[in-house]
Design a protein around this motif. Structure first.
Motif, PDB file in Angstrom:
ATOM      1  N   GLY A 103     -22.533 -52.333  -9.268  1.00  0.00           N
ATOM      2  CA  GLY A 103     -23.487 -51.691 -10.167  1.00  0.00           C
ATOM      3  C   GLY A 103     -24.171 -52.681 -11.089  1.00  0.00           C
ATOM      4  O   GLY A 103     -25.394 -52.656 -11.257  1.00  0.00           O
ATOM      5  N   ASN A 104     -23.389 -53.574 -11.677  1.00  0.00           N
ATOM      6  CA  ASN A 104     -23.963 -54.536 -12.615  1.00  0.00           C
ATOM      7  C   ASN A 104     -24.655 -55.681 -11.901  1.00  0.00           C
ATOM      8  O   ASN A 104     -25.791 -56.029 -12.229  1.00  0.00           O
ATOM      9  CB  ASN A 104     -22.863 -55.078 -13.531  1.00  0.00           C
ATOM     10  N   MET A 105     -23.994 -56.267 -10.915  1.00  0.00           N
ATOM     11  CA  MET A 105     -24.522 -57.448 -10.235  1.00  0.00           C
ATOM     12  C   MET A 105     -25.843 -57.153  -9.514  1.00  0.00           C
ATOM     13  O   MET A 105     -26.798 -57.934  -9.595  1.00  0.00           O
ATOM     14  CB  MET A 105     -23.486 -57.974  -9.235  1.00  0.00           C
ATOM     15  N   VAL A 106     -25.921 -56.016  -8.860  1.00  0.00           N
ATOM     16  CA  VAL A 106     -27.076 -55.714  -8.020  1.00  0.00           C
ATOM     17  C   VAL A 106     -28.188 -55.020  -8.806  1.00  0.00           C
ATOM     18  O   VAL A 106     -29.375 -55.327  -8.624  1.00  0.00           O
ATOM     19  CB  VAL A 106     -26.661 -54.839  -6.816  1.00  0.00           C
ATOM     20  N   PHE A 107     -27.827 -54.096  -9.694  1.00  0.00           N
ATOM     21  CA  PHE A 107     -28.837 -53.204 -10.266  1.00  0.00           C
ATOM     22  C   PHE A 107     -29.294 -53.538 -11.686  1.00  0.00           C
ATOM     23  O   PHE A 107     -30.393 -53.126 -12.070  1.00  0.00           O
ATOM     24  CB  PHE A 107     -28.325 -51.756 -10.237  1.00  0.00           C
ATOM     25  N   LEU A 108     -28.488 -54.253 -12.474  1.00  0.00           N
ATOM     26  CA  LEU A 108     -28.841 -54.455 -13.878  1.00  0.00           C
ATOM     27  C   LEU A 108     -30.210 -55.100 -14.050  1.00  0.00           C
ATOM     28  O   LEU A 108     -31.050 -54.620 -14.823  1.00  0.00           O
ATOM     29  CB  LEU A 108     -27.774 -55.312 -14.571  1.00  0.00           C
ATOM     30  N   GLY A 109     -30.469 -56.202 -13.347  1.00  0.00           N
ATOM     31  CA  GLY A 109     -31.739 -56.898 -13.483  1.00  0.00           C
ATOM     32  C   GLY A 109     -32.914 -56.037 -13.053  1.00  0.00           C
ATOM     33  O   GLY A 109     -33.975 -56.047 -13.700  1.00  0.00           O
ATOM     34  N   TYR A 110     -32.726 -55.256 -11.987  1.00  0.00           N
ATOM     35  CA  TYR A 110     -33.810 -54.406 -11.503  1.00  0.00           C
ATOM     36  C   TYR A 110     -34.043 -53.203 -12.426  1.00  0.00           C
ATOM     37  O   TYR A 110     -35.173 -52.733 -12.561  1.00  0.00           O
ATOM     38  CB  TYR A 110     -33.513 -53.937 -10.083  1.00  0.00           C
ATOM     39  N   ILE A 111     -32.975 -52.697 -13.058  1.00  0.00           N
ATOM     40  CA  ILE A 111     -33.146 -51.630 -14.050  1.00  0.00           C
ATOM     41  C   ILE A 111     -33.977 -52.149 -15.217  1.00  0.00           C
ATOM     42  O   ILE A 111     -34.880 -51.471 -15.718  1.00  0.00           O
ATOM     43  CB  ILE A 111     -31.777 -51.117 -14.542  1.00  0.00           C
ATOM     44  N   SER A 112     -33.676 -53.376 -15.635  1.00  0.00           N
ATOM     45  CA  SER A 112     -34.457 -53.998 -16.701  1.00  0.00           C
ATOM     46  C   SER A 112     -35.914 -54.169 -16.289  1.00  0.00           C
ATOM     47  O   SER A 112     -36.824 -53.866 -17.063  1.00  0.00           O
ATOM     48  CB  SER A 112     -33.860 -55.360 -17.074  1.00  0.00           C
ATOM     49  N   ASP A 113     -36.145 -54.624 -15.068  1.00  0.00           N
ATOM     50  CA  ASP A 113     -37.515 -54.769 -14.559  1.00  0.00           C
ATOM     51  C   ASP A 113     -38.241 -53.429 -14.562  1.00  0.00           C
ATOM     52  O   ASP A 113     -39.427 -53.341 -14.912  1.00  0.00           O
ATOM     53  CB  ASP A 113     -37.497 -55.331 -13.135  1.00  0.00           C
ATOM     54  N   PHE A 114     -37.535 -52.367 -14.154  1.00  0.00           N
ATOM     55  CA  PHE A 114     -38.138 -51.031 -14.113  1.00  0.00           C
ATOM     56  C   PHE A 114     -38.574 -50.592 -15.505  1.00  0.00           C
ATOM     57  O   PHE A 114     -39.708 -50.117 -15.698  1.00  0.00           O
ATOM     58  CB  PHE A 114     -37.145 -50.011 -13.538  1.00  0.00           C
ATOM     59  N   TRP A 115     -37.671 -50.739 -16.497  1.00  0.00           N
ATOM     60  CA  TRP A 115     -38.010 -50.311 -17.847  1.00  0.00           C
ATOM     61  C   TRP A 115     -39.122 -51.159 -18.451  1.00  0.00           C
ATOM     62  O   TRP A 115     -39.971 -50.643 -19.182  1.00  0.00           O
ATOM     63  CB  TRP A 115     -36.770 -50.331 -18.742  1.00  0.00           C
ATOM     64  N   ARG A 116     -39.161 -52.423 -18.122  1.00  0.00           N
ATOM     65  CA  ARG A 116     -40.254 -53.259 -18.626  1.00  0.00           C
ATOM     66  C   ARG A 116     -41.588 -52.813 -18.028  1.00  0.00           C
ATOM     67  O   ARG A 116     -42.619 -52.860 -18.698  1.00  0.00           O
ATOM     68  CB  ARG A 116     -39.984 -54.730 -18.303  1.00  0.00           C
TER      69      ARG A 116
END
Length: 211
Positions: A87-100
């Motif tokens: 959950g953290n390794m794969v999705f955290l950066g992309y969740i941040s990209d989505f919100w940005r």
């Protein structure tokens, strides 16, 4: 070494919900911290330094950085690998990209450049990020490789507490990110010094939901 985090621990559903909420909160908080330009957590600081030299998205760069540290977790303690790791390794950066991406569409141009906005949102964004990080780790379903390695080190270095080891670990990444041109600021320093203690505090508060 036995892999345990993918087995169903007590109150698995509660732990899974806690992990998902934690990662989502951390990604939301991270997107705000990046936009505020007052520093990010040490791991993201290093990631920002990497994308200064490699033409890829923040989410992809963070995933690649995690994959490097993931090799060490596999080597020394596979029990730390679980749903939370993915959950953290794969999705955290992309969740941040989505919100940005969302912020770029719903806020006026230059919104995050205004001093009242930057300092007004700083504490809420930092709280969201640290609370999210602490919550997903407290769920006990595995940690990101970056967060897992301090636990591995603390098991082998008995003379230092986890809090101290976590602070040293974060400071090292902060320094590396700074050298690569990553965003180092008040947030980076705050996370480096306070995330370890907050993880311990949140863990005690949420323990009754997962046991």
């Amino acid at each position: 070494m036995k892999v345990t985090c993918f087995a169903r621990p007590p109150k698995f559903r509660n732990r899974m919900i806690m992990m998902i909420i934690g990662v989502l909160l951390q990604g939301l908080g991270l997107s705000l911290l990046i936009n505020l330009n007052l520093g990010t957590d040490p791991c993201s600081c290093l990631t920002q330094g990497v994308i200064n030299y490699v033409p890829i998205s923040f989410g992809t760069a963070q995933l690649l950085c995690h994959l490097v540290t993931f090799l060490f977790v596999i080597r020394f303690d596979m029990s730390l690998i679980g749903f939370g790791t993915i959950g953290n390794m794969v999705f955290l950066g992309y969740i941040s990209d989505f919100w940005r991406f969302v912020w770029s569409r719903v806020t006026p141009e230059g919104f995050f450049d205004q001093l009242p906005v930057r300092f007004g949102l700083l504490i809420p964004a930092l709280i969201i990020f640290i609370l999210g990080a602490s919550t997903y780790m407290t769920a006990g379903l595995g940690t990101s490789p970056y967060d897992g390695l301090p636990f591995i080190i603390s098991k082998r270095v008995k003379k230092l507490s986890f809090k101290v080891i976590r602070m040293i670990w974060d400071i090292c990444f902060m320094a590396a990110g700074f050298l690569l041109g990553g965003d180092v600021g008040i947030v980076t320093v705050a996370v480096a010094f306070f995330l370890g203690p907050v993880i311990t505090w949140v863990g005690k508060k949420l323990q009754r939901f997962i046991e």
